[in-house]
Design an enzyme around this catalytic site. Structure first.
Site, mmCIF file in Angstrom:
data_model
loop_
_atom_site.group_PDB
_atom_site.id
_atom_site.type_symbol
_atom_site.label_atom_id
_atom_site.label_comp_id
_atom_site.label_asym_id
_atom_site.label_seq_id
_atom_site.Cartn_x
_atom_site.Cartn_y
_atom_site.Cartn_z
ATOM 1 N N HIS A 105 1.127 -9.001 4.779
ATOM 2 C CA HIS A 105 -0.190 -8.674 4.650
ATOM 3 C C HIS A 105 -0.485 -7.982 2.878
ATOM 4 O O HIS A 105 -0.668 -7.757 2.419
ATOM 5 C CB HIS A 105 0.098 -6.944 5.146
ATOM 6 C CG HIS A 105 -0.630 -6.099 5.361
ATOM 7 N ND1 HIS A 105 -0.993 -5.294 6.759
ATOM 8 C CD2 HIS A 105 -1.338 -6.146 4.821
ATOM 9 C CE1 HIS A 105 -2.061 -4.832 6.194
ATOM 10 N NE2 HIS A 105 -2.498 -4.680 5.508
ATOM 11 N N ARG A 144 3.940 0.294 13.358
ATOM 12 C CA ARG A 144 4.193 -1.221 12.309
ATOM 13 C C ARG A 144 3.909 -1.534 10.666
ATOM 14 O O ARG A 144 2.989 -0.702 10.559
ATOM 15 C CB ARG A 144 2.397 -1.551 12.690
ATOM 16 C CG ARG A 144 2.098 -3.113 12.499
ATOM 17 C CD ARG A 144 1.294 -3.795 12.830
ATOM 18 N NE ARG A 144 0.042 -5.125 12.350
ATOM 19 C CZ ARG A 144 -1.136 -5.082 11.150
ATOM 20 N NH1 ARG A 144 -1.435 -4.276 11.060
ATOM 21 N NH2 ARG A 144 -0.975 -6.087 10.870
ATOM 22 N N GLU A 199 -4.632 -1.899 14.403
ATOM 23 C CA GLU A 199 -5.381 -1.278 13.086
ATOM 24 C C GLU A 199 -6.955 -0.985 13.973
ATOM 25 O O GLU A 199 -7.520 -1.187 14.381
ATOM 26 C CB GLU A 199 -5.002 -2.202 12.025
ATOM 27 C CG GLU A 199 -4.756 -2.218 11.007
ATOM 28 C CD GLU A 199 -4.727 -3.092 9.693
ATOM 29 O OE1 GLU A 199 -6.066 -2.628 9.035
ATOM 30 O OE2 GLU A 199 -3.483 -3.461 8.897
ATOM 31 N N GLN A 253 0.161 -1.207 0.461
ATOM 32 C CA GLN A 253 0.226 -0.060 -0.172
ATOM 33 C C GLN A 253 1.210 1.079 -0.078
ATOM 34 O O GLN A 253 0.518 2.402 -0.296
ATOM 35 C CB GLN A 253 -1.025 0.428 0.939
ATOM 36 C CG GLN A 253 -2.506 -0.990 0.873
ATOM 37 C CD GLN A 253 -2.978 -1.213 1.993
ATOM 38 O OE1 GLN A 253 -2.617 -2.007 3.067
ATOM 39 N NE2 GLN A 253 -4.057 -0.687 2.170
ATOM 40 N N ASN A 260 -0.837 -10.510 8.833
ATOM 41 C CA ASN A 260 -2.358 -9.704 8.558
ATOM 42 C C ASN A 260 -3.771 -10.510 8.201
ATOM 43 O O ASN A 260 -3.697 -10.525 7.179
ATOM 44 C CB ASN A 260 -2.028 -8.489 8.021
ATOM 45 C CG ASN A 260 -2.552 -7.344 7.834
ATOM 46 O OD1 ASN A 260 -3.333 -6.538 9.458
ATOM 47 N ND2 ASN A 260 -3.735 -7.087 7.188
ATOM 48 N N GLU A 261 -4.716 -9.992 8.874
ATOM 49 C CA GLU A 261 -6.228 -10.269 8.329
ATOM 50 C C GLU A 261 -6.337 -11.852 7.695
ATOM 51 O O GLU A 261 -6.772 -11.560 6.857
ATOM 52 C CB GLU A 261 -6.496 -8.973 8.077
ATOM 53 C CG GLU A 261 -6.816 -8.102 8.673
ATOM 54 C CD GLU A 261 -7.503 -6.976 8.288
ATOM 55 O OE1 GLU A 261 -7.759 -6.491 7.074
ATOM 56 O OE2 GLU A 261 -7.861 -5.940 8.747
ATOM 57 N N ASN A 278 -7.162 -6.331 14.666
ATOM 58 C CA ASN A 278 -8.008 -5.098 13.179
ATOM 59 C C ASN A 278 -9.620 -4.873 13.886
ATOM 60 O O ASN A 278 -10.462 -5.841 13.731
ATOM 61 C CB ASN A 278 -7.385 -5.389 12.334
ATOM 62 C CG ASN A 278 -5.611 -5.451 12.024
ATOM 63 O OD1 ASN A 278 -5.440 -4.640 12.929
ATOM 64 N ND2 ASN A 278 -6.175 -5.571 10.696
ATOM 65 N N TYR A 313 -12.569 -2.330 12.957
ATOM 66 C CA TYR A 313 -12.877 -0.572 12.529
ATOM 67 C C TYR A 313 -14.355 -0.371 12.895
ATOM 68 O O TYR A 313 -14.859 0.691 12.697
ATOM 69 C CB TYR A 313 -12.541 -1.067 10.929
ATOM 70 C CG TYR A 313 -11.548 -0.898 10.687
ATOM 71 C CD1 TYR A 313 -10.800 0.834 10.153
ATOM 72 C CD2 TYR A 313 -10.712 -1.581 10.240
ATOM 73 C CE1 TYR A 313 -9.661 0.554 9.656
ATOM 74 C CE2 TYR A 313 -9.188 -2.145 9.683
ATOM 75 C CZ TYR A 313 -8.041 -0.822 9.764
ATOM 76 O OH TYR A 313 -7.358 -0.395 9.372
ATOM 77 N N HIS A 350 -1.804 -4.724 -12.910
ATOM 78 C CA HIS A 350 -1.169 -4.677 -14.294
ATOM 79 C C HIS A 350 -1.406 -6.028 -15.309
ATOM 80 O O HIS A 350 -2.048 -5.113 -16.795
ATOM 81 C CB HIS A 350 0.504 -5.573 -14.779
ATOM 82 C CG HIS A 350 1.061 -4.518 -13.157
ATOM 83 N ND1 HIS A 350 1.940 -5.485 -13.012
ATOM 84 C CD2 HIS A 350 1.210 -3.226 -12.900
ATOM 85 C CE1 HIS A 350 2.909 -4.110 -12.436
ATOM 86 N NE2 HIS A 350 1.941 -2.905 -12.498
ATOM 87 N N ASP A 358 2.280 0.355 -7.885
ATOM 88 C CA ASP A 358 3.886 0.894 -8.661
ATOM 89 C C ASP A 358 4.274 1.515 -7.716
ATOM 90 O O ASP A 358 5.728 1.375 -7.782
ATOM 91 C CB ASP A 358 3.681 0.977 -9.589
ATOM 92 C CG ASP A 358 3.369 -0.219 -11.026
ATOM 93 O OD1 ASP A 358 2.952 -1.100 -10.839
ATOM 94 O OD2 ASP A 358 2.925 -0.622 -11.967
#
Ligand SMILES: *[C@@H]1O[C@H](CO)[C@@H](O)[C@H](O)[C@H]1NC(C)=O
Length: 507
Positions: free
Chosen positions: A142, A97, A399, A39, A186-187, A329, A331, A59, A72
């Protein structure tokens, strides 16, 4: 008389408020931010990095990304080590993290060839952070699997457990002298359900009937192998901790009926229990009701065996207890109903297996991401629930954050509202005796938000993706977060002066 009573009540109310405002985050409670390699890093093919599944998808199938963008360059963190650490110092972070790009370290995915230039990027980042006493917490994975391993089945291939262990050994050997907080995955839900069972994360397999379950089993075994590797070969010498991060939404029954409560339990088992129960429960293994349900539904649809692969007795015991902490995590949340759901689930999937509906009241504050609303007290609900269910483990909230649209710019008042509410809920959790050791806001800066591309922003810092230098500018929320870190209390009346961001002494 009435006036006195009112005044008295008002006084009591105000003093309750001010005591609440005085609640402090303990000095050893780590407050920080989080990011992930694909990310933010960019430099997708520089210095020997191999292709990963997000490079491949963006791509070769660009229209699956809302704005047809890719990672990219992203926030170009690969070329911005000093600026990234400078932002951490501006905020006064205790912990940061981040995740490692597997294909930057092992270009083919396999451990026969290590890309030292890739390792060096992480060395520079870690060393720069340590200069300023910022604790690194690293996720090994991740979501950016080397593409070559995907072509061999990825998490549908049981050998992934060995490949992941080999990768983990390289990482622990190279970075473990300085890094003491490790997260294997992660997750898992987002890896397995969204990537294998559905279409919202790479590799977009949409193997609805079986993908989630095959992946879950193999990922758990990969996690356990990496945990034992650390425990047996590195822990004594390096002295760190190794855990896993699971996304835990809050689910509550829509009504008090027995049906809705049972539906909520099953929803929890399917969403996160399938990963948490094998590791954190006393008995281990997949959650019981889910095992029974998937077996029934498989038979109903003519499958000769259940679509949820069994864990052998040996595997159940192997996986059980393989975490020094539970990374959460969190939200948002949903209300769950046994009966009211539209549309009917028409294909065989985890959703049709459990067959429940989820709702969100319209009055919950809506973010720029459709899935993310502010459910009151949801972190407290989740942490106290997990504490009771899994025998009081150590937690980190790894998170938590809020999406705004790019047009909002720097004036992100809803994000401030969300973080203040979340952090009050964190203090409530500490008061309730939850063994919570830290909290990480998602995210330090704007980044590539998977299928949403750059159309949803999560950063305390705004990144200008139209400028080749990718300049970072603190949002109003960054100033508020900095003040919470500085004072260790939440002042709901604090109005920041956003003219200049500075680095305070000692950072
Ligand atoms: C995913 O698979 C289901 C069931 O086979 C199908 O109905 C759906 O259109 C597929 N989705 C995509 C995006 O291919």
């Amino acid at each position: 008389m009435k006036t006195f009573l009112l005044l008295g009540l008002l006084g009591a109310y105000c003093s309750a408020l001010s005591t609440k405002q005085q609640r402090r985050f303990p000095d050893d409670f780590l407050i920080g931010t989080a990011t992930a390699s694909y990310q933010i890093e960019g430099a997708w093919n520089e210095d020997g990095k191999g292709e990963n599944i997000w490079d491949y998808i963006t791509h070769n199938n660009p229209t699956v990304i809302v704005d047809e963008s890719n990672g990219d360059i992203a926030a170009d963190s690969y070329h911005n080590v000093e600026r990234d650490v400078e932002m951490m110092r501006e905020l006064g972070l205790d912990v940061y993290r981040f995740s490692l790009s597997w294909s930057r370290i092992l270009p083919s995915g396999f451990a026969n060839e290590v890309n030292e230039a890739g390792v060096d990027y992480y060395n520079r980042l870690i060393n720069e952070m340590l200069k300023y006493n910022i604790t690194p917490m690293i996720s090994l994975y991740h979501w950016d699997l080397p593409q070559k391993l995907q072509e061999l089945g990825g998490f549908a291939n049981p050998l992934i457990a060995d490949w992941f262990e080999d990768y983990a050994r390289v990482v622990f050997s190279k970075l473990g002298d300085r890094v003491k907080l490790w997260i294997t995955f992660n997750e898992p839900r987002e890896v397995c359900y969204e990537g294998y069972g559905f279409t919202t994360k790479a590799p977009i397999l949409n193997a609805t009937a079986v993908g989630t379950y095959m992946c879950a089993r193999n990922l758990l075994l990969a996690h356990a192998k990496a945990y034992y590797l650390y425990n047996n070969e590195f822990k004594t010498k390096q002295g760190g901790q190794c855990g896993i991060t699971i996304s835990v939404n809050s689910f509550k029954p829509l009504t008090d009926s027995e049906e809705d409560r049972a539906a909520t339990e099953l929803k929890q088992q399917a969403e996160w229990g399938i990963y948490a129960h094998p590791i954190f429960s006393q008995e281990g293994g997949f959650p019981k009701e889910l095992v029974v349900r998937v077996a029934e539904k498989s038979a109903e649809h003519g499958y000769p065996r259940t679509r949820l692969p069994q864990l052998s007795e040996e595997e159940r015991v192997l996986i059980r207890g393989t975490a020094d902490f539970f990374g959460v995590n969190h939200y948002t949340g949903y209300l769950v109903s046994a009966t009211r759901h539209t549309p009917e689930y028409s294909t065989v999937s985890l959703l049709s297996d459990i067959n429940v509906g989820t709702y969100r009241p319209v009055e919950w504050l809506q973010s720029a991401a459709s899935w993310l609303t502010l459910m009151p007290n949801s972190i407290y609900d989740v942490l106290t629930h997990l504490k009771n269910k899994y025998n009081d483990p150590i937690f980190y909230v790894t998170e938590n954050g809020w999406a705004t649209s790019p047009e909002i710019g720097l004036e992100d008042d809803d994000r401030i509202t969300y973080y203040r509410a979340a952090l009050e809920s964190i203090l409530d959790s500490l008061d309730a005796g939850v063994r919570l050791k830290g909290y990480m806001a998602w995210s330090l800066m704007d980044n590539f938000e998977w299928l949403a591309g750059y159309t949803e922003r999560f950063g305390l810092y705004e990144v200008d993706f139209s400028d080749p230098a990718r300049p970072r500018t603190p949002r109003k929320s960054a100033f508020v977060y900095k003040e919470i870190l500085r004072s260790r209390v939440i002042d709901h009346d604090y109005e920041p002066d956003t003219a200049v961001m500075t680095i305070d002494e000692g950072h």
